[in-house]
Design a protein around this motif. Structure first.
Motif, PDB file in Angstrom:
ATOM      1  N   GLN A 169     -26.721 -16.842 -34.037  1.00 37.15           N
ATOM      2  CA  GLN A 169     -27.492 -17.001 -32.804  1.00 37.15           C
ATOM      3  C   GLN A 169     -26.802 -17.895 -31.782  1.00 37.15           C
ATOM      4  OE1 GLN A 169     -29.986 -15.181 -31.999  1.00 37.15           O
ATOM      5  NE2 GLN A 169     -30.517 -16.211 -30.121  1.00 37.15           N
ATOM      6  N   PHE A 170     -26.012 -18.852 -32.232  1.00 43.01           N
ATOM      7  CA  PHE A 170     -25.323 -19.766 -31.310  1.00 43.01           C
ATOM      8  C   PHE A 170     -24.479 -19.007 -30.293  1.00 43.01           C
ATOM      9  CE2 PHE A 170     -22.114 -18.926 -34.454  1.00 43.01           C
ATOM     10  CZ  PHE A 170     -20.905 -19.000 -33.783  1.00 43.01           C
ATOM     11  N   GLN A 171     -23.943 -17.839 -30.663  1.00 42.99           N
ATOM     12  CA  GLN A 171     -23.118 -17.044 -29.758  1.00 42.99           C
ATOM     13  C   GLN A 171     -23.859 -15.797 -29.267  1.00 42.99           C
ATOM     14  OE1 GLN A 171     -20.099 -17.754 -28.473  1.00 42.99           O
ATOM     15  NE2 GLN A 171     -20.207 -15.908 -27.270  1.00 42.99           N
ATOM     16  N   GLU A 172     -24.576 -15.155 -30.160  1.00 44.65           N
ATOM     17  CA  GLU A 172     -25.199 -13.873 -29.819  1.00 44.65           C
ATOM     18  C   GLU A 172     -26.404 -14.018 -28.896  1.00 44.65           C
ATOM     19  OE1 GLU A 172     -23.721 -10.954 -30.392  1.00 44.65           O
ATOM     20  OE2 GLU A 172     -22.139 -12.148 -31.290  1.00 44.65           O
ATOM     21  N   LYS A 173     -26.890 -15.232 -28.703  1.00 45.98           N
ATOM     22  CA  LYS A 173     -28.030 -15.436 -27.802  1.00 45.98           C
ATOM     23  C   LYS A 173     -27.710 -15.003 -26.371  1.00 45.98           C
ATOM     24  CE  LYS A 173     -26.990 -20.297 -26.983  1.00 45.98           C
ATOM     25  NZ  LYS A 173     -27.426 -21.670 -27.283  1.00 45.98           N
ATOM     26  N   TYR A 174     -26.449 -14.836 -26.054  1.00 50.87           N
ATOM     27  CA  TYR A 174     -26.044 -14.437 -24.710  1.00 50.87           C
ATOM     28  C   TYR A 174     -25.970 -12.919 -24.548  1.00 50.87           C
ATOM     29  CZ  TYR A 174     -24.728 -19.327 -24.605  1.00 50.87           C
ATOM     30  OH  TYR A 174     -24.750 -20.699 -24.676  1.00 50.87           O
ATOM     31  N   PHE A 175     -26.244 -12.161 -25.599  1.00 50.88           N
ATOM     32  CA  PHE A 175     -26.090 -10.707 -25.586  1.00 50.88           C
ATOM     33  C   PHE A 175     -27.340 -10.024 -26.128  1.00 50.88           C
ATOM     34  CE2 PHE A 175     -21.938 -12.633 -26.135  1.00 50.88           C
ATOM     35  CZ  PHE A 175     -21.191 -11.998 -25.160  1.00 50.88           C
ATOM     36  N   GLU A 176     -27.498  -8.769 -25.737  1.00 51.81           N
ATOM     37  CA  GLU A 176     -28.472  -7.902 -26.384  1.00 51.81           C
ATOM     38  C   GLU A 176     -27.738  -7.259 -27.542  1.00 51.81           C
ATOM     39  OE1 GLU A 176     -30.607  -5.154 -23.844  1.00 51.81           O
ATOM     40  OE2 GLU A 176     -30.062  -6.408 -22.124  1.00 51.81           O
ATOM     41  N   TYR A 177     -28.341  -7.256 -28.718  1.00 51.34           N
ATOM     42  CA  TYR A 177     -27.637  -6.738 -29.883  1.00 51.34           C
ATOM     43  C   TYR A 177     -28.613  -6.220 -30.931  1.00 51.34           C
ATOM     44  CZ  TYR A 177     -28.922 -11.165 -32.045  1.00 51.34           C
ATOM     45  OH  TYR A 177     -29.636 -12.232 -32.535  1.00 51.34           O
ATOM     46  N   GLU A 178     -28.050  -5.475 -31.867  1.00 52.10           N
ATOM     47  CA  GLU A 178     -28.788  -5.075 -33.049  1.00 52.10           C
ATOM     48  C   GLU A 178     -27.875  -5.295 -34.249  1.00 52.10           C
ATOM     49  OE1 GLU A 178     -29.830  -1.060 -32.090  1.00 52.10           O
ATOM     50  OE2 GLU A 178     -27.903  -0.261 -32.691  1.00 52.10           O
ATOM     51  N   ILE A 179     -28.473  -5.589 -35.377  1.00 54.00           N
ATOM     52  CA  ILE A 179     -27.712  -5.851 -36.595  1.00 54.00           C
ATOM     53  C   ILE A 179     -27.897  -4.675 -37.547  1.00 54.00           C
ATOM     54  CG2 ILE A 179     -27.432  -7.349 -38.599  1.00 54.00           C
ATOM     55  CD1 ILE A 179     -28.514  -9.650 -36.844  1.00 54.00           C
ATOM     56  N   GLU A 180     -26.785  -4.113 -37.993  1.00 55.51           N
ATOM     57  CA  GLU A 180     -26.825  -3.030 -38.975  1.00 55.51           C
ATOM     58  C   GLU A 180     -26.245  -3.575 -40.271  1.00 55.51           C
ATOM     59  OE1 GLU A 180     -24.667   1.243 -39.773  1.00 55.51           O
ATOM     60  OE2 GLU A 180     -24.803   0.512 -37.709  1.00 55.51           O
ATOM     61  N   CYS A 181     -27.098  -3.695 -41.288  1.00 52.89           N
ATOM     62  CA  CYS A 181     -26.678  -4.232 -42.579  1.00 52.89           C
ATOM     63  C   CYS A 181     -26.103  -3.126 -43.452  1.00 52.89           C
ATOM     64  CB  CYS A 181     -27.842  -4.912 -43.291  1.00 52.89           C
ATOM     65  SG  CYS A 181     -28.361  -6.430 -42.493  1.00 52.89           S
ATOM     66  N   ALA A 182     -25.100  -3.463 -44.238  1.00 54.66           N
ATOM     67  CA  ALA A 182     -24.460  -2.493 -45.126  1.00 54.66           C
ATOM     68  C   ALA A 182     -25.382  -2.041 -46.236  1.00 54.66           C
ATOM     69  CB  ALA A 182     -23.181  -3.099 -45.707  1.00 54.66           C
ATOM     70  N   GLU A 183     -26.316  -2.878 -46.651  1.00 51.66           N
ATOM     71  CA  GLU A 183     -27.195  -2.565 -47.786  1.00 51.66           C
ATOM     72  C   GLU A 183     -28.505  -1.943 -47.365  1.00 51.66           C
ATOM     73  OE1 GLU A 183     -26.480  -2.911 -51.114  1.00 51.66           O
ATOM     74  OE2 GLU A 183     -24.453  -3.336 -50.404  1.00 51.66           O
ATOM     75  N   GLU A 184     -28.557  -1.264 -46.251  1.00 52.68           N
ATOM     76  CA  GLU A 184     -29.815  -0.626 -45.824  1.00 52.68           C
ATOM     77  C   GLU A 184     -29.933   0.752 -46.402  1.00 52.68           C
ATOM     78  OE1 GLU A 184     -31.227  -2.519 -41.756  1.00 52.68           O
ATOM     79  OE2 GLU A 184     -29.631  -1.073 -41.507  1.00 52.68           O
TER      80      GLU A 184
END
Length: 74
Positions: A59-74
């Motif tokens: 979050q310290f860096q990604e708070k400046y961007f719109e993003y989504e997280i794709e986990c390998a174990e989904e």
């Protein structure tokens, strides 16, 4: 190589000291929706993190961007 022509950026989780090299497992990809770069999320083998845990750590860096997280174990 990343889409910006540079080496791929990665967040390394589970290591609390600076490293020059690291061998681990890609456990997730952060897709930046308003930037050209995706970020890999790498952890030591056999260590898993939830989306929420990953988000807390980046979050310290990604708070400046719109993003989504794709986990390998989904």
């Amino acid at each position: 190589m990343a889409s910006d022509g540079e080496e791929q950026d990665a967040y390394i989780l589970g290591v609390n000291k600076p490293v020059e090299e690291f061998t681990g497992e890609v456990i997730a990809i952060i897709h930046r929706l308003n930037d050209v770069e995706d970020k890999w999320v790498v952890a030591p083998e056999d260590e898993l993190y939830s989306k929420e845990q990953i988000e807390e750590q980046v979050q310290f860096q990604e708070k400046y961007f719109e993003y989504e997280i794709e986990c390998a174990e989904e």
